[in-house]
Motif scaffolding. Structure first.
Motif, PDB file in Angstrom:
ATOM      1  N   ILE A 108       0.856  -1.186   0.000  1.00 63.66           N
ATOM      2  CA  ILE A 108       0.000   0.000   0.000  1.00 63.66           C
ATOM      3  C   ILE A 108       0.891   1.234   0.000  1.00 63.66           C
ATOM      4  CG2 ILE A 108      -1.690   1.281   1.383  1.00 63.66           C
ATOM      5  CD1 ILE A 108      -2.791  -1.431   2.309  1.00 63.66           C
ATOM      6  N   ALA A 109       0.555   2.200  -0.828  1.00 61.19           N
ATOM      7  CA  ALA A 109       1.364   3.415  -0.986  1.00 61.19           C
ATOM      8  C   ALA A 109       1.055   4.425   0.122  1.00 61.19           C
ATOM      9  CB  ALA A 109       1.121   4.026  -2.365  1.00 61.19           C
ATOM     10  N   ALA A 110       1.393   4.033   1.345  1.00 60.34           N
ATOM     11  CA  ALA A 110       1.228   4.896   2.518  1.00 60.34           C
ATOM     12  C   ALA A 110       2.177   4.360   3.583  1.00 60.34           C
ATOM     13  CB  ALA A 110      -0.218   4.864   3.017  1.00 60.34           C
ATOM     14  N   PRO A 111       2.651   5.224   4.477  1.00 60.99           N
ATOM     15  CA  PRO A 111       3.561   4.755   5.523  1.00 60.99           C
ATOM     16  C   PRO A 111       2.853   3.854   6.540  1.00 60.99           C
ATOM     17  CG  PRO A 111       3.081   7.096   5.800  1.00 60.99           C
ATOM     18  CD  PRO A 111       2.431   6.670   4.522  1.00 60.99           C
ATOM     19  N   PRO A 112       3.625   2.988   7.228  1.00 60.56           N
ATOM     20  CA  PRO A 112       3.019   2.083   8.204  1.00 60.56           C
ATOM     21  C   PRO A 112       2.143   2.789   9.245  1.00 60.56           C
ATOM     22  CG  PRO A 112       5.273   1.399   7.791  1.00 60.56           C
ATOM     23  CD  PRO A 112       5.068   2.718   7.068  1.00 60.56           C
ATOM     24  N   ALA A 113       2.549   3.943   9.720  1.00 61.55           N
ATOM     25  CA  ALA A 113       1.752   4.639  10.745  1.00 61.55           C
ATOM     26  C   ALA A 113       0.371   5.016  10.220  1.00 61.55           C
ATOM     27  CB  ALA A 113       2.488   5.878  11.248  1.00 61.55           C
ATOM     28  N   THR A 138       3.888   0.398   2.470  1.00 57.80           N
ATOM     29  CA  THR A 138       3.775  -0.604   3.524  1.00 57.80           C
ATOM     30  C   THR A 138       3.276  -1.909   2.929  1.00 57.80           C
ATOM     31  OG1 THR A 138       3.156   1.141   5.096  1.00 57.80           O
ATOM     32  CG2 THR A 138       2.646  -1.137   5.737  1.00 57.80           C
ATOM     33  N   GLU A 139       3.975  -2.994   3.214  1.00 58.90           N
ATOM     34  CA  GLU A 139       3.452  -4.304   2.854  1.00 58.90           C
ATOM     35  C   GLU A 139       2.565  -4.770   4.007  1.00 58.90           C
ATOM     36  OE1 GLU A 139       4.601  -8.694   1.192  1.00 58.90           O
ATOM     37  OE2 GLU A 139       6.189  -7.506   2.104  1.00 58.90           O
ATOM     38  N   VAL A 140       1.302  -5.004   3.688  1.00 56.55           N
ATOM     39  CA  VAL A 140       0.340  -5.473   4.683  1.00 56.55           C
ATOM     40  C   VAL A 140       0.055  -6.939   4.384  1.00 56.55           C
ATOM     41  CG1 VAL A 140      -1.942  -5.145   5.698  1.00 56.55           C
ATOM     42  CG2 VAL A 140      -0.692  -3.169   4.779  1.00 56.55           C
ATOM     43  N   THR A 141       0.318  -7.785   5.365  1.00 53.85           N
ATOM     44  CA  THR A 141       0.035  -9.210   5.242  1.00 53.85           C
ATOM     45  C   THR A 141      -0.995  -9.574   6.294  1.00 53.85           C
ATOM     46  OG1 THR A 141       2.286  -9.637   4.483  1.00 53.85           O
ATOM     47  CG2 THR A 141       1.022 -11.539   5.262  1.00 53.85           C
ATOM     48  N   VAL A 142      -2.087 -10.172   5.846  1.00 53.22           N
ATOM     49  CA  VAL A 142      -3.140 -10.611   6.749  1.00 53.22           C
ATOM     50  C   VAL A 142      -3.107 -12.129   6.785  1.00 53.22           C
ATOM     51  CG1 VAL A 142      -5.602 -10.579   7.265  1.00 53.22           C
ATOM     52  CG2 VAL A 142      -4.548  -8.624   6.104  1.00 53.22           C
ATOM     53  N   LEU A 152      -8.136  -5.524   1.592  1.00 54.36           N
ATOM     54  CA  LEU A 152      -6.833  -4.874   1.433  1.00 54.36           C
ATOM     55  C   LEU A 152      -6.866  -3.848   0.302  1.00 54.36           C
ATOM     56  CD1 LEU A 152      -4.360  -7.844   1.980  1.00 54.36           C
ATOM     57  CD2 LEU A 152      -4.617  -5.805   3.425  1.00 54.36           C
ATOM     58  N   ALA A 153      -7.545  -4.161  -0.789  1.00 57.46           N
ATOM     59  CA  ALA A 153      -7.677  -3.197  -1.887  1.00 57.46           C
ATOM     60  C   ALA A 153      -8.455  -1.974  -1.426  1.00 57.46           C
ATOM     61  CB  ALA A 153      -8.367  -3.846  -3.089  1.00 57.46           C
ATOM     62  N   ASN A 154      -9.508  -2.193  -0.640  1.00 51.43           N
ATOM     63  CA  ASN A 154     -10.286  -1.071  -0.095  1.00 51.43           C
ATOM     64  C   ASN A 154      -9.432  -0.233   0.846  1.00 51.43           C
ATOM     65  OD1 ASN A 154     -12.514  -2.102  -1.448  1.00 51.43           O
ATOM     66  ND2 ASN A 154     -13.395  -3.058   0.373  1.00 51.43           N
ATOM     67  N   LEU A 155      -8.630  -0.904   1.684  1.00 50.06           N
ATOM     68  CA  LEU A 155      -7.730  -0.202   2.608  1.00 50.06           C
ATOM     69  C   LEU A 155      -6.743   0.656   1.821  1.00 50.06           C
ATOM     70  CD1 LEU A 155      -6.441   0.376   5.387  1.00 50.06           C
ATOM     71  CD2 LEU A 155      -5.226  -1.822   5.160  1.00 50.06           C
ATOM     72  N   ALA A 156      -6.162   0.077   0.771  1.00 52.25           N
ATOM     73  CA  ALA A 156      -5.222   0.834  -0.064  1.00 52.25           C
ATOM     74  C   ALA A 156      -5.892   2.062  -0.652  1.00 52.25           C
ATOM     75  CB  ALA A 156      -4.661  -0.062  -1.164  1.00 52.25           C
ATOM     76  N   THR A 167      -5.931   7.807  -0.643  1.00 52.33           N
ATOM     77  CA  THR A 167      -6.652   9.029  -0.999  1.00 52.33           C
ATOM     78  C   THR A 167      -6.799   9.981   0.177  1.00 52.33           C
ATOM     79  OG1 THR A 167      -8.790   7.945  -0.627  1.00 52.33           O
ATOM     80  CG2 THR A 167      -7.966   7.967  -2.869  1.00 52.33           C
ATOM     81  N   VAL A 168      -6.910   9.454   1.412  1.00 54.93           N
ATOM     82  CA  VAL A 168      -7.072  10.339   2.566  1.00 54.93           C
ATOM     83  C   VAL A 168      -5.754  10.594   3.280  1.00 54.93           C
ATOM     84  CG1 VAL A 168      -9.470   9.686   2.958  1.00 54.93           C
ATOM     85  CG2 VAL A 168      -7.678   8.537   4.233  1.00 54.93           C
ATOM     86  N   GLY A 169      -4.767   9.697   3.070  1.00 58.63           N
ATOM     87  CA  GLY A 169      -3.501   9.813   3.786  1.00 58.63           C
ATOM     88  C   GLY A 169      -2.655  10.845   3.178  1.00 58.63           C
TER      89      GLY A 169
END
Length: 155
Positions: free
Chosen positions: A11-16, A118-122, A144-148, A153-155
């Motif tokens: 995901i193109a956003a930082p882990p925080a 951030t690589e998000v693994t569930v 995960l796609a929705n989270l991305a 867009t908001v981050g």
């Protein structure tokens, strides 16, 4: 035998930022329901030992009957472990009369810096046998796609 389902995405956003979206009520209601569902959180307590209760409603229940009713899945989620900004561990229990959906499923959301994102693994362990594996993994990938889309867009 216990089953493990998983999915991951960069995901193109930082882990925080991603971690924050995992622990924000309005964010979860927006991105957690997979395609074809909408969600509403009824109870919210974002701390270790706390949790939430979510009602997921199928937009078209004709080909995807719910676990709790014909059109809904109700899940009680406890926060077992919160390690900012690296990991969220949830224990999920579905409300269902069918014993094939019984038991506690553990969902571990692992966040690792990956370049500018951030690589998000569930990883879902002890998945109830009534949950179809392919559909579950597709649902996690959809969330995960929705989270991305949400954090990019908001981050």
């Amino acid at each position: 035998m216990s089953r493990t389902d998983r999915a991951s995405r960069v995901i193109a956003a930082p882990p925080a930022t991603v971690y924050g979206a995992l622990l924000d009520r309005e964010s979860l209601e927006t991105w957690l329901p997979p395609d074809g569902m909408r969600g509403r959180i009824e109870r919210w307590d974002p701390r270790p030992g706390g949790g939430f209760r979510m009602v997921l409603t199928y937009l078209d229940a004709s080909d995807s009957p719910g676990k709790t009713s014909d059109a809904t899945d109700v899940v009680d989620v406890a926060f077992a472990d919160l390690v900012p900004p690296e990991r969220v561990v949830q224990r999920a229990v579905f409300e269902a009369d069918d014993p094939s959906f019984a038991g506690t499923m553990t969902m571990t959301w692992h966040l690792a810096a990956a370049g500018e994102g951030t690589e998000v693994t569930v990883t879902a362990t002890d998945v109830p046998p009534g949950i179809d594996q392919a559909a579950h993994e597709a649902g996690i990938a959809s969330s995960l796609a929705n989270l991305a889309a949400y954090v990019e867009t908001v981050g």
